[in-house]
Design a protein around this motif. Structure first.
Motif, PDB file in Angstrom:
ATOM      1  N   LEU A  64       0.861  -1.254   0.187  1.00 37.73           N
ATOM      2  CA  LEU A  64      -0.067  -0.128  -0.072  1.00 37.73           C
ATOM      3  C   LEU A  64       0.933   1.169  -0.009  1.00 37.73           C
ATOM      4  O   LEU A  64       0.318   2.455  -0.312  1.00 37.73           O
ATOM      5  CB  LEU A  64      -0.931  -0.070   1.418  1.00 37.73           C
ATOM      6  CG  LEU A  64      -1.932  -1.020   1.306  1.00 37.73           C
ATOM      7  CD1 LEU A  64      -3.030  -0.791   2.559  1.00 37.73           C
ATOM      8  CD2 LEU A  64      -2.642  -0.984   0.038  1.00 37.73           C
ATOM      9  N   GLY A  65       1.990   1.194   0.398  1.00 35.18           N
ATOM     10  CA  GLY A  65       2.809   2.388   0.328  1.00 35.18           C
ATOM     11  C   GLY A  65       4.094   1.972   1.539  1.00 35.18           C
ATOM     12  O   GLY A  65       4.405   0.842   1.646  1.00 35.18           O
ATOM     13  N   THR A  67       5.720   2.033   5.208  1.00 38.67           N
ATOM     14  CA  THR A  67       5.384   2.229   6.756  1.00 38.67           C
ATOM     15  C   THR A  67       6.763   2.651   7.306  1.00 38.67           C
ATOM     16  O   THR A  67       7.682   2.174   6.994  1.00 38.67           O
ATOM     17  CB  THR A  67       5.297   0.778   7.245  1.00 38.67           C
ATOM     18  OG1 THR A  67       3.968   0.056   6.593  1.00 38.67           O
ATOM     19  CG2 THR A  67       4.874   0.552   8.798  1.00 38.67           C
ATOM     20  N   PRO A  82       0.448   3.412   5.921  1.00 37.16           N
ATOM     21  CA  PRO A  82      -0.776   3.903   4.802  1.00 37.16           C
ATOM     22  C   PRO A  82      -2.170   3.026   5.329  1.00 37.16           C
ATOM     23  O   PRO A  82      -3.214   3.054   4.470  1.00 37.16           O
ATOM     24  CB  PRO A  82      -0.197   3.203   3.472  1.00 37.16           C
ATOM     25  CG  PRO A  82       1.057   2.225   3.876  1.00 37.16           C
ATOM     26  CD  PRO A  82       1.360   2.556   5.061  1.00 37.16           C
ATOM     27  N   GLY A  83      -2.084   2.122   6.078  1.00 42.19           N
ATOM     28  CA  GLY A  83      -3.419   1.119   6.335  1.00 42.19           C
ATOM     29  C   GLY A  83      -4.476   2.142   6.948  1.00 42.19           C
ATOM     30  O   GLY A  83      -4.228   3.292   7.351  1.00 42.19           O
ATOM     31  N   PRO A 105      -2.657  -4.531   6.752  1.00 39.75           N
ATOM     32  CA  PRO A 105      -2.873  -4.327   5.480  1.00 39.75           C
ATOM     33  C   PRO A 105      -1.633  -3.993   4.546  1.00 39.75           C
ATOM     34  O   PRO A 105      -1.522  -4.071   3.420  1.00 39.75           O
ATOM     35  CB  PRO A 105      -3.717  -2.781   5.503  1.00 39.75           C
ATOM     36  CG  PRO A 105      -4.061  -2.798   6.824  1.00 39.75           C
ATOM     37  CD  PRO A 105      -3.446  -3.589   7.684  1.00 39.75           C
ATOM     38  N   ASN A 106      -0.652  -3.339   5.344  1.00 33.10           N
ATOM     39  CA  ASN A 106       0.579  -3.376   4.436  1.00 33.10           C
ATOM     40  C   ASN A 106       1.641  -4.524   4.558  1.00 33.10           C
ATOM     41  O   ASN A 106       2.821  -4.331   4.268  1.00 33.10           O
ATOM     42  CB  ASN A 106       1.328  -2.087   5.068  1.00 33.10           C
ATOM     43  CG  ASN A 106       2.028  -1.331   3.765  1.00 33.10           C
ATOM     44  OD1 ASN A 106       1.831  -1.505   2.774  1.00 33.10           O
ATOM     45  ND2 ASN A 106       3.207  -0.429   4.295  1.00 33.10           N
TER      46      ASN A 106
END
Lengths: 124, 180
Positions: A64-65, A67, A82-83, A105-106
């Motif tokens: 997602l991006g 952390t 990004p979560g 999520p990440n």
């Protein structure tokens, strides 16, 4: 009263060795903080294992991006993620062995490990 | 009806063991009355007796005296078969094992002080092992290890000096060869 005649050369050596033992035990147990290593995993695989003694910021790229993990004052936290729900960010500072923050999520997890791996659950 | 008598033949060595064990038990009881800042930190004065016996009569007698001191001392203190008893037994066994090895060191180099310090460290190591692997298996206990080690060093040195002094000038009342 003089004690010197009671001590033989080897006794001084044993005494010195004992002093070194005490000093190194004190160093190991008191100055080598309880949870010393930080383990960062991404997607279940080891991303980085590092000491908690040196402050730094680590960027972990995920699906997602990025952390961002911060180490400071012998503790660590997830600075940003990004979560959507920010659970691992709200976890706050981790300082003791066994504490962990997971940014699902990440796919990034941050865990503090100590000398001894303690239990994360117990069943009776 | 004839009175039956059971006669136990006590050898001079038995007398010696009994006398030295009594001395060691007396020191253990005295020491139990002393206040201690931290449970487990004790001077271990009875180890002086063990050292004297080891130096003068050998390992076998020293082991007997030490074992009798642990068992009889705990009976008198009411701690027989409590965790404290196992701690003291474990410490005594560990220090006897180390003394058994250390007595082979060249005697002109390593005197009673060496033996005492090594035995004190073995004592605390044995106790920490029992505490950590059996009684309180958390690493929090290990946090106190440096304190115990420092106490072992200090008391080991003091007891060793006392033992060396007594060996240099034997007191006839306590270390005589024949029973009075």
């Amino acid at each position: 009263m003089k004690y010197h005649h009671l001590l033989r050369p080897g006794d001084w050596m044993v005494l010195a060795a004992g002093g070194v033992t005490v000093a190194s035990l004190a160093l190991a147990f008191w100055f080598g903080a309880p949870g010393q290593r930080l383990v960062i995993k991404r997607g279940g695989h080891l991303f980085l294992e590092t000491s908690l003694n040196h402050p730094r910021t680590i960027d972990v790229p995920g699906p997602l991006g990025t952390t961002r993990v911060e180490i400071e004052d012998k503790r660590a936290r997830v600075l940003s993620d990004p979560g959507p729900r920010q659970l691992c960010v709200h976890q706050g500072w981790l300082s003791r062995a066994g504490q962990a923050a997971i940014c699902l999520p990440n796919q990034v997890s941050v865990e503090i490990t100590g000398r001894v791996k303690s239990y994360d659950s117990l069943n009776y | 009806m004839t009175a039956s008598t059971i006669k136990l033949n006590a050898s001079p060595e038995d007398h010696r063991i009994a006398r030295m064990a009594a001395l060691a038990i007396g020191l253990t009881l005295m020491e139990a009355a002393l206040p201690s800042p931290l449970p487990g930190v004790k001077p271990g004065l009875a180890n002086i007796v063990t050292l004297l016996v080891l130096k003068q009569h050998g390992m076998r007698t020293a082991a007997w005296v030490s074992a009798l001191r642990v068992v009889a001392g705990s009976l008198l203190l009411g701690s027989f078969l409590t965790p404290g008893f196992f701690l003291s037994a474990g410490g005594a066994m560990a220090s006897l094992a180390v003394l058994w090895l250390a007595q082979r060191l060249p005697e002109q180099l390593f005197g009673a002080v060496s033996l005492s310090i090594l035995a004190a460290f073995a004592h605390i190591a044995g106790q920490m092992a029992i505490v950590y692997f059996w009684l309180i298996p958390t690493s929090g206990v290990l946090y106190l290890t440096p304190v115990f080690a420092a106490a072992a060093l200090v008391f080991g040195l003091v007891n060793g000096l006392v033992a060396a002094h007594l060996l240099a000038t034997p007191l006839p009342a306590t270390v005589s060869e024949e029973p009075a």
